[in-house]
Design an enzyme around this catalytic site. Structure first.
Site, short mmCIF file in Angstrom:
data_model
loop_
_atom_site.label_atom_id
_atom_site.label_comp_id
_atom_site.label_asym_id
_atom_site.label_seq_id
_atom_site.Cartn_x
_atom_site.Cartn_y
_atom_site.Cartn_z
N PHE A 206 -6.25 1.63 -3.03
CA PHE A 206 -5.84 1.42 -4.41
C PHE A 206 -4.43 1.97 -4.56
O PHE A 206 -4.21 3.19 -4.52
CB PHE A 206 -6.76 2.11 -5.42
CG PHE A 206 -6.34 1.81 -6.84
CD1 PHE A 206 -6.71 0.62 -7.44
CD2 PHE A 206 -5.54 2.68 -7.55
CE1 PHE A 206 -6.29 0.30 -8.73
CE2 PHE A 206 -5.12 2.38 -8.84
CZ PHE A 206 -5.50 1.19 -9.44
N ASP B 11 0.90 7.43 0.25
CA ASP B 11 0.72 7.30 -1.20
C ASP B 11 -0.02 8.54 -1.67
O ASP B 11 -1.24 8.64 -1.57
CB ASP B 11 -0.07 6.03 -1.52
CG ASP B 11 -0.29 5.84 -3.02
OD1 ASP B 11 -0.11 6.81 -3.78
OD2 ASP B 11 -0.67 4.72 -3.43
N LYS C 82 1.79 10.26 -11.34
CA LYS C 82 0.75 10.94 -12.10
C LYS C 82 1.12 12.37 -12.48
O LYS C 82 1.78 12.58 -13.48
CB LYS C 82 -0.59 10.86 -11.37
CG LYS C 82 -1.13 9.42 -11.29
CD LYS C 82 -2.56 9.37 -10.89
CE LYS C 82 -3.05 7.93 -10.72
NZ LYS C 82 -3.06 7.16 -11.96
#
Length: 400
Positions: A140, A225, A254
């Site tokens: 994801f 990531d 984030k």
């Protein structure tokens, strides 16, 4: 307005691209939120790690307020006095040289993909338009057209083709498959050190070190990531460090925005990043003064190591308590720092039903892939609050 009235407004006027739990948050502080009816909940999702430092961390709020009184946006057409210090200290935190600031995690992933392709053509001398990037199944990395082009989640993909070519998908954790997929046209390998959306999936021991070795051997960029796994969540600044691995490129987001503004970044060595030149890539809001000020404050919080240590110690407590549930309504538990994937026995209830039951008991969590729930409380959570989370989950799986 009541909870029902707020939810009705959303259902009427907001696109139905989410299926949230029936709670309407009105205020929040630390690890707790309060809904419009005055009920309090322990937040054990933390904005998918965007709230690593909790809601309204006093230092981050102070910095944001101060910057709001000075300047918020200039665009990169001009310099601002916050960007340089932010990039310098974020690069140092990552042990890298150069930062390319963006806004969202998906933008940062797209940036890293463009960087890898440009590097492949200019430095590795891959023939034009033939570069490939190897990715892992069940990944994801966001939901743009290009990113869902290499997703293996049918819900993310179906109805959005035609897809962007140039990606090779191999099973996550399978180093042999990764090795077989890398060839002379490979620009980069893109992996999550821990797969968050997939259910906090931890790779086999030695996998990340093996990917690093392979990338070095075959002159391929290793892109990590760390949008969810980075910035303290796993008990280290970056999850890659759990195996002593340093990638060529970090993708961050984030928590970098402190739960206040969207901030993301690609961080790499100078010789990699220098292939990006004026006009190749950009963002109106990327690197804006407000984002840079908040991002810089986040970096300062991480420089002390306090939050990494909290995640490590409280993660051990969380793992011990959750592991005791295996065979008692829970089929498996996976943890890395203060981050856990909990597989509920499918015959008992679905992940959604478990989260609804936790909601009724004052705990916020989120399901994924059927029977799995994800737990990621803010790093400011206390040992007592970790115990509270585990006690409520124990009661849910016990049917109390």
């Amino acid at each position: 307005m009541s909870t029902h009235e707020h939810i009705d407004l959303v259902n009427r006027y907001a696109a139905h691209n989410y299926h949230p739990l029936p709670v309407v948050v009105a205020s929040a502080e630390g690890a707790w939120v309060t809904d419009v009816e005055g009920r309090r909940y322990l937040d054990c999702l933390a904005g998918y790690s965007a709230l690593n430092f909790g809601h309204r961390h006093p230092e981050l709020v102070r910095v944001a307020h101060e910057q709001l009184d000075r300047a918020t946006l200039t665009s990169r057409a001009f310099h601002n006095d916050q960007l340089g210090p932010f990039c310098r200290d974020l690069a140092a935190l990552a042990g890298m040289d150069v930062v390319l600031p963006m806004n969202t995690g998906a933008e940062a992933v797209e940036t890293a993909l463009k960087l890898a392709r440009k590097w492949a053509y200019e430095v590795k001398k891959v023939p034009a338009d033939q570069a490939t990037i190897v990715v892992a199944s069940d990944n994801f990395h966001g939901r743009t057209i290009t990113i869902v082009s290499f997703s293996t989640d049918p819900v993310a993909r179906e109805g959005f083709g035609p897809f962007t070519p140039g990606f090779v998908v191999v099973p996550y954790g399978d180093l042999d498959a990764m090795r077989a997929a890398v060839d002379d046209r490979t620009a980069a390998v893109l992996v999550e050190p821990v797969q968050g959306e997939a259910g906090v999936i931890v790779p086999p021991p030695g996998y990340l070190a093996g990917v690093r070795e392979l990338c070095t051997e075959r002159d391929v960029l290793f892109i990590a990531d760390e949008i969810q796994s980075g910035l303290g969540r796993t008990g280290t600044t970056f999850a890659s460090q759990l195996e002593g691995v340093v990638p060529d490129v970090y993708v961050l987001g984030k928590a970098l925005g402190g739960g206040i503004v969207p901030v993301s970044a690609v961080v790499s060595r100078r010789e990699v990043m220098e292939v990006i030149r004026p006009g190749n890539h950009g963002s109106t809001f990327g690197g804006n003064p407000l984002a840079a000020a908040v991002g810089h404050a986040v970096v300062r919080l991480l420089q002390t190591g306090e939050y990494q240590q909290r995640a490590k110690e409280l993660g051990e407590q969380l793992h011990e308590r959750l592991d005791a549930l295996v065979g008692r309504g829970v089929s498996a538990v996976r943890t890395r720092g203060l981050w856990a994937g909990v597989d509920i026995e499918p015959s008992l209830m679905s992940g959604r039903e478990a989260c609804e039951a936790l909601l009724a008991r004052g705990v916020l969590a989120k399901e994924t892939h059927g029977s799995t729930i994800r737990l990621a409380p803010p790093l400011v959570v206390t040992p007592g609050e970790v115990d509270l989370l585990c006690e409520e989950l124990t009661a849910v799986v016990a049917g109390r």
